[in-house]
Design a protein around this motif. Sequence first.
Motif, short mmCIF file in Angstrom:
data_model
loop_
_atom_site.label_atom_id
_atom_site.label_comp_id
_atom_site.label_asym_id
_atom_site.label_seq_id
_atom_site.Cartn_x
_atom_site.Cartn_y
_atom_site.Cartn_z
N ARG A 1 0.84 -1.19 0.00
CA ARG A 1 0.00 0.00 0.00
C ARG A 1 0.88 1.26 0.00
N PRO A 2 0.44 2.34 -0.63
CA PRO A 2 -0.74 2.43 -1.49
C PRO A 2 -0.39 2.15 -2.96
N VAL A 3 -1.39 1.65 -3.68
CA VAL A 3 -1.31 1.58 -5.14
C VAL A 3 -2.29 2.62 -5.68
N TYR A 4 -1.81 3.44 -6.60
CA TYR A 4 -2.65 4.51 -7.15
C TYR A 4 -3.42 4.00 -8.38
N VAL A 5 -4.63 4.50 -8.53
CA VAL A 5 -5.47 4.11 -9.67
C VAL A 5 -5.97 5.39 -10.33
N ARG A 6 -5.68 5.52 -11.63
CA ARG A 6 -6.14 6.72 -12.36
C ARG A 6 -7.60 6.51 -12.76
N HIS A 7 -8.46 7.34 -12.20
CA HIS A 7 -9.91 7.28 -12.37
C HIS A 7 -10.50 6.06 -11.65
N GLU A 8 -11.82 6.03 -11.52
CA GLU A 8 -12.47 4.85 -10.94
C GLU A 8 -12.11 3.64 -11.78
N ILE A 9 -11.65 2.56 -11.13
CA ILE A 9 -11.24 1.37 -11.87
C ILE A 9 -12.40 0.83 -12.70
N VAL A 10 -13.61 0.87 -12.13
CA VAL A 10 -14.87 0.63 -12.83
C VAL A 10 -15.88 1.60 -12.23
N HIS A 11 -16.98 1.83 -12.92
CA HIS A 11 -17.95 2.81 -12.42
C HIS A 11 -18.89 2.20 -11.38
N ASN A 12 -18.37 2.06 -10.15
CA ASN A 12 -19.21 1.59 -9.06
C ASN A 12 -18.58 2.03 -7.74
N ARG A 13 -19.34 2.81 -6.96
CA ARG A 13 -18.81 3.35 -5.71
C ARG A 13 -18.48 2.25 -4.70
N HIS A 14 -19.32 1.22 -4.63
CA HIS A 14 -19.09 0.12 -3.68
C HIS A 14 -17.75 -0.55 -3.98
N VAL A 15 -17.48 -0.81 -5.25
CA VAL A 15 -16.21 -1.43 -5.64
C VAL A 15 -15.05 -0.51 -5.29
N VAL A 16 -15.18 0.77 -5.62
CA VAL A 16 -14.11 1.73 -5.35
C VAL A 16 -13.82 1.82 -3.86
N GLU A 17 -14.87 1.92 -3.05
CA GLU A 17 -14.68 2.04 -1.59
C GLU A 17 -14.06 0.78 -1.00
N THR A 18 -14.44 -0.39 -1.53
CA THR A 18 -13.85 -1.65 -1.05
C THR A 18 -12.36 -1.69 -1.35
N LEU A 19 -11.97 -1.24 -2.54
CA LEU A 19 -10.56 -1.24 -2.91
C LEU A 19 -9.77 -0.18 -2.13
N GLU A 20 -10.43 0.94 -1.83
CA GLU A 20 -9.78 1.97 -1.01
C GLU A 20 -9.41 1.42 0.37
N LYS A 21 -10.30 0.63 0.95
CA LYS A 21 -10.02 0.03 2.26
C LYS A 21 -8.82 -0.91 2.20
N ARG A 22 -8.58 -1.49 1.04
CA ARG A 22 -7.47 -2.44 0.88
C ARG A 22 -6.15 -1.74 0.58
N GLY A 23 -6.22 -0.44 0.22
CA GLY A 23 -4.97 0.30 -0.02
C GLY A 23 -4.87 0.97 -1.37
#
Length: 316
Positions: free
Chosen positions: A38-60
């Motif tokens: 951690r952290p790994v940066y991601v340019r833009h939402e990896i896919v268009h879904n807030r739940h997915v984005v927030e889950t990945l944010e918790k992982r780093g």
Amino acid sequence: MTETKKPLTILLAAPRGFCAGVDRAIQIVERAIERYGRPVYVRHEIVHNRHVVETLEKRGAVFVDELDEVPDGRPVVFSAHGVPKTVPAEAGRRNLSYVDATCPLVSKVHREVERHHAAGRTVVLIGHAGHPEVVGTMGQLPEGAVLLVEDVAQAEALAAPDPDNLAYATQTTLSVDDTMGIVAVLRRRFPSIEGPKLEDICYATTNRQAAVKAIAPRCDAIVVIGAPNSSNSMRLVEVAAGYGCARTRLVQRAADMDWEWLEGVDRLGITAGASAPESLVAELLAACRERYEVTVEEIRTTEETVVFKLPRALVA
């Protein structure tokens, strides 16, 4: 005395939810975090879904708009929607380690437009202005080499510099029916226009729309689980309305449901866009069961077996 729950039949469209490209993109971020820490940066939402984005944010994962927000020395992942060529070029200039999570079906469109450009054709791209996938596809070629067409009216009005030397490509997440109408106009106006050997609209978009078409005439209302910035999810709402169920709406998750909206509904259709996880479908079904005596009938129109390999850098 316990109040008797009203019966509700749920027609569950299948296929629904995650496609192979979305599944691969999420795995890429997860593997990158395991490999690089951690952290790994991601340019833009990896896919268009807030739940997915927030889950990945918790992982780093840290989501950013542009590469200038990525510190030197940290890896960056490009989203499933694809990026203009300037983005990996900038990453290379800064010696940033990057992993490209572009869906292979989007990459196929990128290669198509490059091939047409190399053959001297002007490319007409059917898609939605400003959508990340469209920005990425147009960014494969020099400015002005791609003409964007969003609807039939624009296709009718299109002024091509060399009408006999055109090719078309499409965004992968469009309405199949709408796109056919636009292509028909382009072919009538420009008979020599070149098209893709295989349709650009991806299998998952096509399959999810077909499943919604199958349930729409049988439903009093349909809920599409997805994000408002998700093209394929918004197209499912439009398709449902166009095929017999005008009472259709997009919901991001069960907590966003307006239960009064379901007054008088006996048969509810449920589907999910290609970037919405099945856990959100299960969550909505559970919320329905709290309020209704639910009977679920899954309507499956096809089986999906597509799997995309992960980049070699994350597999070794």
